[in-house]
Design a protein around this motif. Structure first.
Motif, mmCIF file in Angstrom:
data_model
loop_
_atom_site.group_PDB
_atom_site.id
_atom_site.type_symbol
_atom_site.label_atom_id
_atom_site.label_comp_id
_atom_site.label_asym_id
_atom_site.label_seq_id
_atom_site.Cartn_x
_atom_site.Cartn_y
_atom_site.Cartn_z
ATOM 1 N N ALA A 228 -20.476 -23.299 33.740
ATOM 2 C CA ALA A 228 -21.280 -23.320 32.521
ATOM 3 C C ALA A 228 -20.414 -23.108 31.286
ATOM 4 O O ALA A 228 -20.614 -23.763 30.254
ATOM 5 C CB ALA A 228 -22.378 -22.270 32.595
ATOM 6 N N LEU A 229 -19.442 -22.221 31.375
ATOM 7 C CA LEU A 229 -18.561 -21.994 30.234
ATOM 8 C C LEU A 229 -17.724 -23.236 29.937
ATOM 9 O O LEU A 229 -17.490 -23.578 28.775
ATOM 10 C CB LEU A 229 -17.648 -20.794 30.510
ATOM 11 C CG LEU A 229 -18.314 -19.420 30.492
ATOM 12 C CD1 LEU A 229 -17.296 -18.336 30.830
ATOM 13 C CD2 LEU A 229 -18.949 -19.142 29.130
ATOM 14 N N THR A 230 -17.264 -23.899 30.984
ATOM 15 C CA THR A 230 -16.510 -25.138 30.798
ATOM 16 C C THR A 230 -17.368 -26.172 30.091
ATOM 17 O O THR A 230 -16.923 -26.838 29.146
ATOM 18 C CB THR A 230 -16.044 -25.685 32.154
ATOM 19 O OG1 THR A 230 -15.203 -24.719 32.788
ATOM 20 C CG2 THR A 230 -15.276 -26.987 31.988
ATOM 21 N N ALA A 231 -18.593 -26.314 30.545
ATOM 22 C CA ALA A 231 -19.493 -27.295 29.934
ATOM 23 C C ALA A 231 -19.798 -26.943 28.482
ATOM 24 O O ALA A 231 -19.785 -27.812 27.600
ATOM 25 C CB ALA A 231 -20.784 -27.385 30.737
ATOM 26 N N ARG A 232 -20.042 -25.686 28.216
ATOM 27 C CA ARG A 232 -20.362 -25.266 26.846
ATOM 28 C C ARG A 232 -19.185 -25.478 25.906
ATOM 29 O O ARG A 232 -19.371 -25.818 24.734
ATOM 30 C CB ARG A 232 -20.764 -23.798 26.841
ATOM 31 C CG ARG A 232 -22.178 -23.529 27.347
ATOM 32 C CD ARG A 232 -22.431 -22.052 27.418
ATOM 33 N NE ARG A 232 -23.799 -21.725 27.805
ATOM 34 C CZ ARG A 232 -24.135 -20.590 28.395
ATOM 35 N NH1 ARG A 232 -23.203 -19.677 28.661
ATOM 36 N NH2 ARG A 232 -25.390 -20.346 28.718
ATOM 37 N N SER A 233 -17.968 -25.277 26.404
ATOM 38 C CA SER A 233 -16.790 -25.417 25.553
ATOM 39 C C SER A 233 -16.647 -26.834 25.019
ATOM 40 O O SER A 233 -16.052 -27.047 23.961
ATOM 41 C CB SER A 233 -15.522 -25.019 26.324
ATOM 42 O OG SER A 233 -15.175 -26.016 27.280
ATOM 43 N N ALA A 234 -17.179 -27.804 25.751
ATOM 44 C CA ALA A 234 -17.121 -29.208 25.330
ATOM 45 C C ALA A 234 -18.463 -29.699 24.819
ATOM 46 O O ALA A 234 -18.628 -30.897 24.595
ATOM 47 C CB ALA A 234 -16.657 -30.073 26.494
ATOM 48 N N THR A 235 -19.410 -28.811 24.644
ATOM 49 C CA THR A 235 -20.784 -29.126 24.225
ATOM 50 C C THR A 235 -21.399 -30.214 25.093
ATOM 51 O O THR A 235 -22.079 -31.126 24.603
ATOM 52 C CB THR A 235 -20.866 -29.519 22.727
ATOM 53 O OG1 THR A 235 -20.085 -30.699 22.488
ATOM 54 C CG2 THR A 235 -20.360 -28.398 21.847
ATOM 55 N N MET A 236 -21.168 -30.125 26.408
ATOM 56 C CA MET A 236 -21.769 -31.075 27.349
ATOM 57 C C MET A 236 -23.258 -30.810 27.493
ATOM 58 O O MET A 236 -23.709 -29.668 27.505
ATOM 59 C CB MET A 236 -21.162 -30.906 28.751
ATOM 60 C CG MET A 236 -19.754 -31.314 28.933
ATOM 61 S SD MET A 236 -19.283 -30.977 30.658
ATOM 62 C CE MET A 236 -17.507 -30.834 30.458
ATOM 63 N N ASP A 237 -24.005 -31.886 27.695
ATOM 64 C CA ASP A 237 -25.402 -31.768 28.096
ATOM 65 C C ASP A 237 -25.551 -31.864 29.607
ATOM 66 O O ASP A 237 -26.502 -31.325 30.188
ATOM 67 C CB ASP A 237 -26.229 -32.870 27.438
ATOM 68 C CG ASP A 237 -26.208 -32.760 25.924
ATOM 69 O OD1 ASP A 237 -26.819 -31.820 25.403
ATOM 70 O OD2 ASP A 237 -25.559 -33.608 25.279
ATOM 71 N N VAL A 238 -24.629 -32.580 30.236
ATOM 72 C CA VAL A 238 -24.646 -32.814 31.680
ATOM 73 C C VAL A 238 -23.215 -32.723 32.185
ATOM 74 O O VAL A 238 -22.277 -33.113 31.478
ATOM 75 C CB VAL A 238 -25.213 -34.215 32.018
ATOM 76 C CG1 VAL A 238 -25.228 -34.451 33.525
ATOM 77 C CG2 VAL A 238 -26.603 -34.399 31.433
ATOM 78 N N MET A 239 -23.046 -32.205 33.392
ATOM 79 C CA MET A 239 -21.741 -32.260 34.055
ATOM 80 C C MET A 239 -21.898 -33.004 35.370
ATOM 81 O O MET A 239 -22.794 -32.703 36.166
ATOM 82 C CB MET A 239 -21.166 -30.870 34.325
ATOM 83 C CG MET A 239 -19.817 -30.916 35.058
ATOM 84 S SD MET A 239 -19.125 -29.286 35.456
ATOM 85 C CE MET A 239 -18.484 -28.809 33.844
ATOM 86 N N ASN A 240 -21.025 -33.986 35.595
ATOM 87 C CA ASN A 240 -20.983 -34.694 36.867
ATOM 88 C C ASN A 240 -19.851 -34.145 37.723
ATOM 89 O O ASN A 240 -18.717 -33.998 37.250
ATOM 90 C CB ASN A 240 -20.756 -36.185 36.662
ATOM 91 C CG ASN A 240 -20.675 -36.925 37.996
ATOM 92 O OD1 ASN A 240 -21.691 -37.275 38.581
ATOM 93 N ND2 ASN A 240 -19.463 -37.134 38.503
#
Length: 275
Positions: A180-192
């Motif tokens: 989740a932190l990785t995704a938030r750092s890039a402002t992702m909405d979805v992670m594949n």
């Protein structure tokens, strides 16, 4: 807006990877059309930029492996590339298709009624590339019907800064200590996350942060061979889908993916039907 968490209502998005590619086509109209006919919610396509700054839909940086042309796309003008035709990587006989402009594929997909995952493949400096992508999406009326994806998380951060309404998806091949932190750092909405790195705890971490979960799986024959040796990942995938761990399933074989998710009791969501 794009519903990135359909699992919360027992639905799932099904995406054709480069379209429905098991018949030999990829990143072209037949691949997208067949995916739409089979019921896909979205198709994933790949972007490259030509020497004269035109965005084209093609996976590789070179033409040699999947077209009748040769050379680096970045070193050729679109007028040269437009004379070449696609060819199947798997040796199947197909009718070669034009290597098309991004704008034309956007319009075609819009008319088909499917969404798109637009993967940005090139490396570049500055924001001009991303501004061109956004301009094409706005002109086609597809801004809110796409996920912009990349392995380059800086690209995802930067395009979100340019257009906060855009939805983004990071592509992940790894086990992450803090998904989740990785995704938030890039402002992702979805992670594949691709097979075999996907796990239930990764999905739980992302869902806990209201981030959509996407999972790419190889075609079914990949798993059939391994099942013969006692490794049945499809049993695991069935359990993950039934437990609502996945929002978006990506596969080369759309027909198989559609049958699989329906057998799990899920409804396939349509991008044009969600708000």
């Amino acid at each position: 807006m794009f519903d990135i968490l359909p699992s919360r209502s027992r639905r799932i998005l099904v995406c054709g990877h480069r379209g429905h590619v098991v018949d030999g086509h990829e990143n072209n109209r037949p691949a997208l059309r067949r995916a739409a006919e089979l019921g896909a919610s979205l198709c994933e396509i790949d972007l490259r930029q030509t020497k004269d700054g035109r965005l084209v839909v093609f996976h590789d940086d070179i033409l040699d492996n999947a077209s009748t042309g040769t050379g680096l796309i970045s070193q050729l003008d679109y007028a040269e590339i437009s004379s070449f035709r696609t060819r199947a990587r798997n040796g199947l006989a197909i009718d070669g298709q034009p290597i098309e402009l991004f704008a034309d594929i956007l319009a075609f997909s819009r008319d088909l009624g499917i969404g798109l995952i637009v993967e940005i493949k090139d490396q570049f400096e500055g924001t001009a590339y991303l501004e061109n992508v956004l301009a094409a999406l706005r002109d086609a009326g597809m801004l809110e019907r796409v996920l912009v994806s990349s392995f380059d998380y800086v690209v995802l951060r930067d395009i979100k800064r340019l257009e906060p309404r855009i939805h983004t998806m990071g592509i992940n091949y790894h086990r992450l200590t803090e998904p989740a932190l990785t995704a938030r750092s890039a402002t992702m909405d979805v992670m594949n996350t691709d097979y075999p790195q996907f796990s239930a705890d990764l999905a739980e971490s992302l869902h806990g942060a209201d981030i959509g979960v996407s999972h790419y799986v190889p075609p079914p024959q990949y798993f059939r061979l391994r099942a013969g040796y006692g490794l049945d990942y499809l049993e695991t995938l069935d359990a993950l889908l039934r437990a609502g761990r996945i929002d978006l399933l990506v596969c080369d074989d759309v027909a198989w993916a559609m049958d699989f998710v329906r057998a799990c009791g899920l409804t396939v969501a349509k991008v044009d039907a969600i708000s």
